[in-house]
Design an enzyme around this catalytic site. Structure first.
Site, PDB file in Angstrom:
ATOM      1  N   ASP A   1      -0.285   4.966   1.078  1.00  0.00           N
ATOM      2  CA  ASP A   1      -0.621   5.884   2.167  1.00  0.00           C
ATOM      3  C   ASP A   1      -0.618   5.167   3.507  1.00  0.00           C
ATOM      4  O   ASP A   1      -1.326   4.180   3.692  1.00  0.00           O
ATOM      5  CB  ASP A   1      -1.996   6.509   1.921  1.00  0.00           C
ATOM      6  CG  ASP A   1      -2.019   7.323   0.633  1.00  0.00           C
ATOM      7  OD1 ASP A   1      -1.500   8.439   0.649  1.00  0.00           O
ATOM      8  OD2 ASP A   1      -2.537   6.823  -0.383  1.00  0.00           O
TER       9      ASP A   1
ATOM     10  N   ASP B   1       0.877  -1.165   0.000  1.00  0.00           N
ATOM     11  CA  ASP B   1       0.000   0.000   0.000  1.00  0.00           C
ATOM     12  C   ASP B   1       0.915   1.216   0.000  1.00  0.00           C
ATOM     13  O   ASP B   1       2.125   1.102   0.234  1.00  0.00           O
ATOM     14  CB  ASP B   1      -0.889  -0.037   1.245  1.00  0.00           C
ATOM     15  CG  ASP B   1      -1.768   1.192   1.383  1.00  0.00           C
ATOM     16  OD1 ASP B   1      -2.273   1.684   0.358  1.00  0.00           O
ATOM     17  OD2 ASP B   1      -1.927   1.667   2.522  1.00  0.00           O
TER      18      ASP B   1
END
Length: 219
Positions: free
Chosen positions: A11, A9
Site C-alpha cells: 500500500d 511494501d
C-alpha cells in the site's frame, strides 16, 4: 554483508490504496453512524487488520465487533479492487526489474486476501518468494515483526535486505528490523520527518529504484 533480497511494501508503494482505504473505511463508519476523528487516517496507516478493526469498533462505532468491522471493510475493499486496481506508475516494471536482480519479499499491512488479489491481478505473484501480512504476525507496523518474518521466510538475515516503504510506520518498521530502507513518499500522506530520516535514500518515484541503486545504498 551483501544484499540478498529486496522487500516491498504494498500500500502506497505498488498501489495507491490509501485513498481507497480511507474512502471505504470512512463510508463504513458513516453508514454505521460512527464518528471519524481528525487523526483517524494517520492512526490507521500501518495497523494490522486486527488492530484497525479493533480501533474502529472500540473508538469510532458503537455496537459492532472488531470481527464484523474487518469482514465488512475487507469485503468492500475486495469489490473496489476487482472493479479497478489503483496501480502506481511503474509498479509492475519495478517488481520485474528487481526480481531479475535479487529474490523478492513483501511485507504489507493489508490482509492476506487483498495481497493475493492485488499481486494476482498485477500478474507478479510468482515473482515473490515470500509475502507476509501483518495480520499473520503478533504486531503490525511500526513493530518490525512483518519484516523479520519475511526475511526468515526468504532464509536471509534482515540486515541483508533492502526494504521499499512510503509511510511513517512502514519506514520505522523496516528500520527496526535493521533493513536498509528506501523511502518513496506519497505526497498525500508524507511521512513524518523523523521517520523519513531513517531512510538510506528517498526516491521520487518507482522508476528511480534500480539494481544499481539498491546495491550502492546497501553498502
Amino acid at each position: 554483508m551483501p544484499l540478498l533480497a529486496v522487500v516491498f511494501d504494498l500500500d502506497g508503494v505498488l498501489i495507491d490504496s490509501e485513498p481507497v482505504w480511507e474512502e471505504v473505511r470512512r463510508g463504513y463508519v458513516a453508514d454505521r453512524g460512527g464518528r471519524w476523528l481528525p487523526d483517524t487516517q494517520e492512526r490507521l496507516m500501518g495497523m494490522s487488520t486486527v488492530e484497525w478493526a479493533r480501533y474502529i469498533a472500540d473508538d469510532l462505532i458503537d455496537g459492532v465487533t472488531a470481527e464484523e468491522v474487518a469482514y465488512e471493510v475487507i469485503d468492500r475493499m475486495t469489490q473496489r479492487y476487482q472493479e479497478a486496481l489503483p496501480l502506481l506508475p511503474g509498479a509492475e516494471t519495478v517488481v520485474r526489474r528487481m526480481a531479475a536482480h535479487r529474490p523478492l519479499g513483501l511485507s504489507s499491512s493489508s490482509p492476506r486476501a487483498l495481497i493475493d488479489l492485488v499481486l494476482g491481478k498485477l500478474g507478479v505473484d510468482f515473482l515473490f518468494r515470500a509475502t507476509v501480512s501483518t495480520e499473520e504476525v503478533d504486531r503490525g507496523k511500526p513493530a518490525p515483526d512483518g519484516y523479520l518474518t519475511v526475511a526468515a521466510q526468504l532464509e536471509v538475515p534482515a540486515r541483508a535486505c533492502v526494504a521499499i516503504e512510503d509511510s511513517s510506520n512502514g519506514l520505522r518498521s523496516a528500520h527496526a528490523a535493521e533493513m536498509t530502507v528506501i523511502a518513496v513518499p506519497r505526497p498525500a500522506h508524507p511521512p513524518a520527518p523523523d521517520a523519513l530520516a531513517l531512510a538510506a535514500h528517498v526516491a521520487d518515484d518507482l522508476d528511480e529504484i534500480t539494481p544499481e541503486l539498491v546495491e550502492v545504498i546497501h553498502k
